[in-house]
Design a protein around this motif. Sequence first.
Motif, PDB file in Angstrom:
ATOM      1  N   ARG A 109     -12.668  21.388  18.298  1.00  0.00           N
ATOM      2  CA  ARG A 109     -11.771  20.792  17.114  1.00  0.00           C
ATOM      3  C   ARG A 109     -11.355  22.128  16.424  1.00  0.00           C
ATOM      4  O   ARG A 109     -12.105  23.056  16.229  1.00  0.00           O
ATOM      5  N   GLY A 110     -10.119  22.050  15.912  1.00  0.00           N
ATOM      6  CA  GLY A 110      -9.694  23.516  15.456  1.00  0.00           C
ATOM      7  C   GLY A 110      -9.653  23.384  14.082  1.00  0.00           C
ATOM      8  O   GLY A 110     -10.181  22.348  13.539  1.00  0.00           O
ATOM      9  N   SER A 111      -9.209  24.286  13.413  1.00  0.00           N
ATOM     10  CA  SER A 111      -9.493  24.477  11.846  1.00  0.00           C
ATOM     11  C   SER A 111      -8.756  23.296  11.011  1.00  0.00           C
ATOM     12  O   SER A 111      -9.117  22.987  10.014  1.00  0.00           O
ATOM     13  N   LYS A 112      -7.826  22.958  11.592  1.00  0.00           N
ATOM     14  CA  LYS A 112      -7.023  21.736  11.113  1.00  0.00           C
ATOM     15  C   LYS A 112      -7.630  20.582  11.348  1.00  0.00           C
ATOM     16  O   LYS A 112      -6.909  19.337  11.130  1.00  0.00           O
ATOM     17  N   GLY A 113      -8.350  20.354  12.263  1.00  0.00           N
ATOM     18  CA  GLY A 113      -9.021  19.213  12.603  1.00  0.00           C
ATOM     19  C   GLY A 113      -8.433  18.608  13.994  1.00  0.00           C
ATOM     20  O   GLY A 113      -9.190  17.426  14.333  1.00  0.00           O
ATOM     21  N   TRP A 114      -7.621  19.214  14.456  1.00  0.00           N
ATOM     22  CA  TRP A 114      -7.200  18.801  15.868  1.00  0.00           C
ATOM     23  C   TRP A 114      -8.335  19.092  16.976  1.00  0.00           C
ATOM     24  O   TRP A 114      -8.654  19.912  17.036  1.00  0.00           O
ATOM     25  N   ASN A 126      -3.509  29.514  18.685  1.00  0.00           N
ATOM     26  CA  ASN A 126      -2.924  28.080  17.913  1.00  0.00           C
ATOM     27  C   ASN A 126      -4.423  27.600  17.406  1.00  0.00           C
ATOM     28  O   ASN A 126      -4.775  26.557  17.707  1.00  0.00           O
ATOM     29  N   GLY A 128      -4.932  25.675  15.099  1.00  0.00           N
ATOM     30  CA  GLY A 128      -4.952  24.250  14.647  1.00  0.00           C
ATOM     31  C   GLY A 128      -5.529  23.343  15.589  1.00  0.00           C
ATOM     32  O   GLY A 128      -5.885  22.383  15.337  1.00  0.00           O
TER      33      GLY A 128
END
Length: 128
Positions: A109-114, A126, A128
């Motif tokens: 999971r990335g920092s933006k929740g993706w 990237n 996100g």
Amino acid sequence: MNEELERTLLSKFPEIFEITEAVPDDFLWGIHCGDGWVPLISAMCQQLQLHVETTGRPQIVAKQIKHKMGILRCVFAGTDDYSNGVINTVIGMSFVTCEMCGNKGVLARGSKGWIRVLCDQCRLANPG
Ligand SMILES: [Zn+2]
């Protein structure tokens, strides 16, 4: 997916993507996944088409190809045990293949929740 890559894929496997002469040249499916998975999808289509041609089975057609919950999601019509095995193998490979560049990747999971499969380099570029 890059339009040029998708166009190549559609023209390589017209039976699977149900590309007929009536379809305009600029037709696109709109395959929603990163370019890093194009080789996986291409290899999958090649195996499926070969299976149809060598066994004389009804044509396998793609209904949906996209990324979902971070991995590749494929829905095909006309599959049998063998072709389902091919599809599941490729989906399994998408778990460890960077969606952006095709290198070895990790599902996270990335920092933006993706939640996506990315290699270290693409994740840095990237976040996100
Ligand atoms: Zn990458």
